[in-house]
Write a protein that holds these residues in place. Structure first.
Motif, PDB file in Angstrom:
ATOM      1  N   HIS A 250       0.709  -1.126   0.085  1.00  0.00           N
ATOM      2  CA  HIS A 250      -0.075  -0.033  -0.080  1.00  0.00           C
ATOM      3  C   HIS A 250       0.843   1.331   0.096  1.00  0.00           C
ATOM      4  N   SER A 251       0.525   2.407   0.891  1.00  0.00           N
ATOM      5  CA  SER A 251       1.257   3.679   0.751  1.00  0.00           C
ATOM      6  C   SER A 251       0.890   4.238   2.004  1.00  0.00           C
ATOM      7  N   MET A 252       1.695   5.311   1.935  1.00  0.00           N
ATOM      8  CA  MET A 252       1.874   6.327   3.112  1.00  0.00           C
ATOM      9  C   MET A 252       0.386   6.869   3.067  1.00  0.00           C
ATOM     10  N   ASP A 253       0.010   7.362   1.936  1.00  0.00           N
ATOM     11  CA  ASP A 253      -1.159   7.992   1.595  1.00  0.00           C
ATOM     12  C   ASP A 253      -2.478   7.246   2.171  1.00  0.00           C
ATOM     13  N   GLN A 254      -2.232   5.878   1.711  1.00  0.00           N
ATOM     14  CA  GLN A 254      -3.472   4.842   2.310  1.00  0.00           C
ATOM     15  C   GLN A 254      -3.430   4.649   3.730  1.00  0.00           C
ATOM     16  N   LEU A 255      -2.121   4.512   4.470  1.00  0.00           N
ATOM     17  CA  LEU A 255      -2.111   4.281   5.669  1.00  0.00           C
ATOM     18  C   LEU A 255      -2.961   5.560   6.456  1.00  0.00           C
ATOM     19  N   VAL A 256      -2.531   6.745   6.008  1.00  0.00           N
ATOM     20  CA  VAL A 256      -3.059   7.949   6.656  1.00  0.00           C
ATOM     21  C   VAL A 256      -4.510   8.327   6.386  1.00  0.00           C
ATOM     22  N   ASN A 257      -4.944   8.106   5.165  1.00  0.00           N
ATOM     23  CA  ASN A 257      -6.470   8.671   4.781  1.00  0.00           C
ATOM     24  C   ASN A 257      -7.221   7.513   5.170  1.00  0.00           C
ATOM     25  N   ASP A 258      -6.879   6.083   4.946  1.00  0.00           N
ATOM     26  CA  ASP A 258      -7.858   5.174   5.128  1.00  0.00           C
ATOM     27  C   ASP A 258      -7.792   4.510   6.461  1.00  0.00           C
ATOM     28  N   ILE A 259      -6.914   4.929   7.322  1.00  0.00           N
ATOM     29  CA  ILE A 259      -6.914   4.311   8.779  1.00  0.00           C
ATOM     30  C   ILE A 259      -6.747   5.377   9.811  1.00  0.00           C
ATOM     31  N   VAL A 260      -5.663   5.940   9.819  1.00  0.00           N
ATOM     32  CA  VAL A 260      -5.491   7.065  10.687  1.00  0.00           C
ATOM     33  C   VAL A 260      -6.499   8.045  10.774  1.00  0.00           C
ATOM     34  N   ALA A 261      -6.917   8.732   9.793  1.00  0.00           N
ATOM     35  CA  ALA A 261      -8.139   9.586   9.717  1.00  0.00           C
ATOM     36  C   ALA A 261      -9.462   8.995   9.919  1.00  0.00           C
ATOM     37  N   ARG A 262      -9.586   7.752   9.837  1.00  0.00           N
ATOM     38  CA  ARG A 262     -10.975   6.945  10.081  1.00  0.00           C
ATOM     39  C   ARG A 262     -10.895   6.329  11.229  1.00  0.00           C
ATOM     40  N   CYS A 263      -9.887   6.613  12.191  1.00  0.00           N
ATOM     41  CA  CYS A 263     -10.075   5.866  13.495  1.00  0.00           C
ATOM     42  C   CYS A 263     -10.740   6.743  14.562  1.00  0.00           C
ATOM     43  N   PRO A 264     -12.148   6.161  14.844  1.00  0.00           N
ATOM     44  CA  PRO A 264     -13.159   7.079  15.516  1.00  0.00           C
ATOM     45  C   PRO A 264     -12.802   7.765  16.758  1.00  0.00           C
ATOM     46  N   THR A 265     -11.633   7.462  17.367  1.00  0.00           N
ATOM     47  CA  THR A 265     -11.323   8.067  18.630  1.00  0.00           C
ATOM     48  C   THR A 265      -9.888   8.646  18.286  1.00  0.00           C
ATOM     49  N   LYS A 266      -9.335   8.523  17.155  1.00  0.00           N
ATOM     50  CA  LYS A 266      -8.131   9.040  16.908  1.00  0.00           C
ATOM     51  C   LYS A 266      -6.800   8.416  17.687  1.00  0.00           C
ATOM     52  N   THR A 267      -6.966   7.109  18.414  1.00  0.00           N
ATOM     53  CA  THR A 267      -6.041   6.658  18.970  1.00  0.00           C
ATOM     54  C   THR A 267      -5.059   5.790  18.175  1.00  0.00           C
ATOM     55  N   PHE A 268      -5.405   5.782  16.953  1.00  0.00           N
ATOM     56  CA  PHE A 268      -4.548   5.020  15.969  1.00  0.00           C
ATOM     57  C   PHE A 268      -3.414   6.148  15.321  1.00  0.00           C
ATOM     58  N   GLN A 269      -2.294   6.068  15.891  1.00  0.00           N
ATOM     59  CA  GLN A 269      -1.436   6.963  15.443  1.00  0.00           C
ATOM     60  C   GLN A 269      -0.214   6.430  14.501  1.00  0.00           C
ATOM     61  N   LEU A 270       0.340   7.342  13.581  1.00  0.00           N
ATOM     62  CA  LEU A 270       1.628   7.051  12.990  1.00  0.00           C
ATOM     63  C   LEU A 270       2.770   7.827  13.422  1.00  0.00           C
ATOM     64  N   ARG A 271       3.855   7.284  13.855  1.00  0.00           N
ATOM     65  CA  ARG A 271       4.990   7.687  14.702  1.00  0.00           C
ATOM     66  C   ARG A 271       6.229   7.252  14.073  1.00  0.00           C
ATOM     67  N   GLN A 272       7.207   8.356  14.381  1.00  0.00           N
ATOM     68  CA  GLN A 272       8.673   8.025  14.031  1.00  0.00           C
ATOM     69  C   GLN A 272       9.054   6.712  15.032  1.00  0.00           C
ATOM     70  N   ILE A 273       9.921   5.777  14.490  1.00  0.00           N
ATOM     71  CA  ILE A 273      10.046   4.547  15.474  1.00  0.00           C
ATOM     72  C   ILE A 273      10.729   5.057  16.625  1.00  0.00           C
ATOM     73  N   LYS A 274      11.492   6.011  16.700  1.00  0.00           N
ATOM     74  CA  LYS A 274      12.229   6.523  17.850  1.00  0.00           C
ATOM     75  C   LYS A 274      11.218   7.446  18.859  1.00  0.00           C
ATOM     76  N   ASP A 275      10.124   7.614  18.311  1.00  0.00           N
ATOM     77  CA  ASP A 275       9.037   8.521  19.132  1.00  0.00           C
ATOM     78  C   ASP A 275       8.071   7.461  19.727  1.00  0.00           C
ATOM     79  N   VAL A 276       8.221   6.148  19.390  1.00  0.00           N
ATOM     80  CA  VAL A 276       6.927   5.241  19.895  1.00  0.00           C
ATOM     81  C   VAL A 276       6.852   5.002  21.238  1.00  0.00           C
ATOM     82  N   ARG A 277       5.989   5.217  21.970  1.00  0.00           N
ATOM     83  CA  ARG A 277       5.915   4.968  23.549  1.00  0.00           C
ATOM     84  C   ARG A 277       5.394   3.755  23.927  1.00  0.00           C
ATOM     85  N   SER A 278       5.913   3.293  24.873  1.00  0.00           N
ATOM     86  CA  SER A 278       5.588   1.875  25.523  1.00  0.00           C
ATOM     87  C   SER A 278       4.793   1.988  26.767  1.00  0.00           C
ATOM     88  N   GLY A 279       4.283   1.166  27.180  1.00  0.00           N
ATOM     89  CA  GLY A 279       3.289   1.106  28.441  1.00  0.00           C
ATOM     90  C   GLY A 279       2.355  -0.052  28.269  1.00  0.00           C
TER      91      GLY A 279
END
Lengths: 432, 359
Positions: A250-279
């Motif tokens: 797929h593509s970054m466009d699809q990831l952002v437009n089809d999933i990130v933007a469609r998450c109803p609570t915006k909890t699905f985020q795209l991050r640079q690997i170095k910034d990924v939180r853990s917990g």
């Protein structure tokens, strides 16, 4: 050879076109059956006059009070005789299918043989209630057909003010999103209420439906009085190899437009690997060498969208169970109602869990039987008495997951507030 | 003396176990599935954690099937699919096969016998429908015929996966709407109060039950021509037909005045937004058998605009939420009339209590 066909200029037009034609099927049956010749005659009349000509009545089988849908023709000549006498009776037998509607061909062939012998030879797979609909049988043959079907190991479905035939999705048999054993829950619950299926005596119909995940392929939320919809409590599971494979296709466009933007609570985020939180509530998975998906599961409402798009890369968690919603129905009489949450989560793994589900169903049906007005569905009853009264009666603790928002008006007597808070606190204290 | 006839008592066995009917690969991998993909429209490929794979080929049927059709499907299952099939909630049949090589010959066989392969993913699946004139006792129209006419027109989209998201359509022959919530629903909408056959009411109907059934309390007991009957306050009646099932002399079906309405935007899935009810977007379409061309035209028009304008993964409801109702009516060319403003209970929630307006 059957008698001569009636002219059917309207129905003939439904033999044109590429979709399979039920008229062609009926005509094939009519070659050997006067019954179907006359059925086509009456149906053609309906197409010409735009009127229906069946009325109900009372036809059943020995030992049961429901499950047969009686139909007698109302299309009579001036002497009061049926215009199409060979199809004057056209009853249907509702038969409960196995969960997930799986069959072997030997079983289907046996249904065909029985129905060719005793009925019209027309079978609907399946009716809107989920039944195998053996359509078209004379009063005389209903019992004969039923005896043979019952000897195959199949039982009659519900009709009238009864617990009705249920449906469950393909689920664990072939779906990775399955959150409980739908077939087991379906059989365990419904087979508890066989008396209420076969001997209608409730205020109105009561339907159970079983969907394995929130995609709700059985449409249970609006088609059942008690919907059992699979869900999970822990974190969405991830698979890095499959996530990378998905991204490569797929593509970054699809990831952002089809999933990130469609998450109803915006909890699905795209991050640079170095910034990924853990917990403890974080799911994360790399999609390439620089970027990863991060989901804070506390904010996830288990809607299924990202899992649907990236199946395999993402999957429901492992602490699975079901949400129970009560009161779904269609229009008549007060308007459409969705089922609403009555139990936010319950485990459905062990036999004991299943017993709790059965017990809940039993208590809801008992309350419904005693408190609903005639021809009132559970959703309408709850609308009339209020959800809080329903919960009180069932001894189910109020839970903020049961509402979209708290009350927006002050029209409630609250002099029991302090006692209620004390009771909740005491219960909390006792549990710790 | 004749012996009394011994009646056979039913064996109250309930819902049968599905295990004996499962395809062997499904039985072996029960609860162990890892993911699926779709190699082509009409085919699902499921992979188990065990590494086992199964391909499911989905085909459309006419739902009301004659035994010859069912036996033909059984022949195909015996030849290709280890004698197992299953049906979907939308009356599609699925054949499971345990090797990829069997998929294309199976598809060819199904297509050869007139069963269209498709109905998966972002396609228009088979229409969920009711009984209609064929078997129902209260139908305002037919179901199987209307569905056949529509699917003849939509079969290309059944066989492809080119819509923004899946499209579920239903038809219903009265306002009870047995067809259910869907992206597009076609439902009878009566426009005249029932015509009462006063000669029959006293014998056929339990009058208090009929009075209680009316959502707007428009029915009351009355003596007509010296007989106990019912009368209707026609200024209150909204022609729903709720009185007709318990009292057939309340004739609601009218060959000319029972019209068809079209509704859009229902969905049961929780994916993205919460489940939604569908909304009426047009009415007054003629009940025009055998092929209902006016209905087909409007349905196709809505589908065409949705296909052109919808973004990936937008169900009909998601699409309208983005573009707004004003643009929905503009793009589809359907007139917005005062009849589409809800005035039933809870209706204020459907009014626009904001200045959110698209220009």
């Amino acid at each position: 050879m059957a008698k001569k066909m009636h002219d059917t200029p309207n129905l003939d037009q439904l033999e044109d076109g590429p979709w399979p034609s039920f008229v062609t099927g009926l005509k094939a049956l009519a070659k050997d059956k006067d019954y179907v010749v006359d059925l086509l005659g009456q149906l053609e009349t309906s197409y010409r006059t735009k009127k229906g000509y069946w009325k109900g009545g009372t036809v059943g089988v020995f030992g049961y009070g429901g499950g047969v849908i009686p139909r007698f023709t109302e299309l009579k000549d001036e002497k009061g005789q049926p215009v199409f006498k060979d199809a004057a009776e056209f009853h249907t037998l509702r038969i409960m299918p196995p969960p997930g509607m799986h069959y072997d061909t030997a079983t289907l062939r046996k249904f065909c043989d029985i129905w060719e012998k005793h009925g019209s030879g027309l079978i609907a797979l399946h009716g809107q209630s989920g039944d195998i609909m053996m359509q078209g049988c004379t009063t005389e043959n209903v019992q004969k057909a039923w005896d043979e079907i019952n000897e195959m190991g199949f039982d009659m479905g519900g009709a009238g003010p009864a617990v009705r035939t249920s449906m469950s999705c393909v689920g664990a048999a072939r779906c990775e999103q399955s959150c409980y054993d739908e077939a087991k829950a379906h059989r365990t619950v419904v087979n508890t209420f066989l008396d209420d299926i076969h001997r209608p005596s409730l205020p109105y119909k009561f339907k159970f439906k079983f969907s394995g995940c929130p995609n709700d392929c059985m449409n249970s939320i609006q088609r059942s009085d008690m919907a059992v919809i699979g869900t999970w409590r822990d974190n969405i599971r991830t698979d890095e190899a499959m996530a990378k494979k998905w991204f490569a296709r797929h593509s970054m466009d699809q990831l952002v437009n089809d999933i990130v933007a469609r998450c109803p609570t915006k909890t699905f985020q795209l991050r640079q690997i170095k910034d990924v939180r853990s917990g403890p509530s974080i799911s994360s998975v790399a999609i390439n060498d620089t970027h990863a998906i991060e989901i804070d599961n506390h904010d996830c409402v288990r809607c299924m969208h990202c899992i649907n798009v990236m199946t395999g890369a993402l999957a429901p968690g492992e602490d699975k169970g079901a949400t129970i919603l009560v009161g779904g129905k269609r229009t008549l009489k007060i308007g459409d109602l969705m089922g609403t949450v009555v139990v936010p989560f319950m485990k459905l793994e062990t036999d004991e869990d299943m017993e709790k589900l059965v017990d809940l169903g039993q208590r809801i049906i008992d309350f419904f039987a005693e408190n609903a007005l005639e021809h009132e569905r559970t959703g309408e009853m709850i609308e009339r008495i209020g959800l809080a009264s329903f919960l009180d009666a069932l001894e189910i603790e109020a839970d903020s997951n049961m509402v979209s928002t708290p009350r927006t008006n002050p029209y409630i007597r609250t002099d029991g507030w302090d006692d209620e808070v004390a009771r909740i606190n005491a219960k909390k204290h006792a549990a710790t | 003396m004749n012996q009394p006839v011994q009646m056979r008592r039913p064996k109250e066995t309930g819902v049968p176990d599905n295990k004996p009917y499962l395809h062997p690969v499904l039985a072996k991998n029960y609860g162990q599935w890892k993911y699926h993909d779709r190699p082509r429209p009409g085919v699902l490929h499921h992979v188990s954690h065990s590494g086992d794979e199964v391909w499911s080929v989905r085909a459309g049927t006419q739902r009301q099937m004659d035994v010859h059709t069912i036996r033909k499907l059984c022949d195909i299952a015996d030849k290709y699919a280890e004698s197992r099939v299953r049906f979907t909630i939308r009356s599609n049949i699925e054949f499971m096969v345990s090797s990829a090589e069997k998929v294309n010959p199976l598809i060819a066989e199904l297509e050869k016998h007139g069963f269209p392969v498709g109905g998966t993913g972002n396609s228009i699946s088979m229409i969920s429908h009711t009984q209609g004139w064929l078997h129902c006792d209260i139908p305002g129209t037919d179901a199987s015929g209307a569905v056949k006419a529509l699917m003849d027109e939509l079969i290309v989209e059944f066989k492809r996966e080119e819509m923004p998201n899946r499209v579920h359509i239903s038809t219903s022959c009265c306002e009870i709407n047995c067809g259910g919530q869907s992206d597009i629903a076609i439902i009878i909408q009566h426009t005249k109060p029932p015509v009462i056959n006063h000669d029959l009411v006293a014998n056929v109907c339990e009058r208090p039950a009929v009075v209680a059934r009316c959502p707007v309390a428009a029915i009351r007991p009355a003596m007509v021509n010296g007989k106990p009957s019912l009368e209707i306050d026609e200024s209150k009646c909204m022609c729903c037909g709720a009185c007709y099932p318990p009292c057939p002399p309340m004739q609601i079906n009218d060959p000319e005045n029972s019209k068809l309405a079209i509704w859009v935007g229902g969905k049961n899935s929780n994916a993205r937004g919460k489940p939604t009810f569908m909304k009426m977007v047009t009415s007054g379409l003629p009940n025009n058998p055998p092929r209902w061309p006016e209905v087909t035209e409007v349905v196709k028009r809505i589908l065409h605009v949705y296909k052109e304008d919808g973004r990936p993964w937008e169900r009909m409801a998601d699409w309208v939420e983005r573009i707004g109702w004003q643009r929905f009516f503009e793009k589809t060319g359907l007139p917005f009339t005062k009849y589409l403003i809800d005035d039933w209970r809870g209706s204020r929630a459907s009014l626009n209590a904001s200045t959110h307006i698209r220009f």
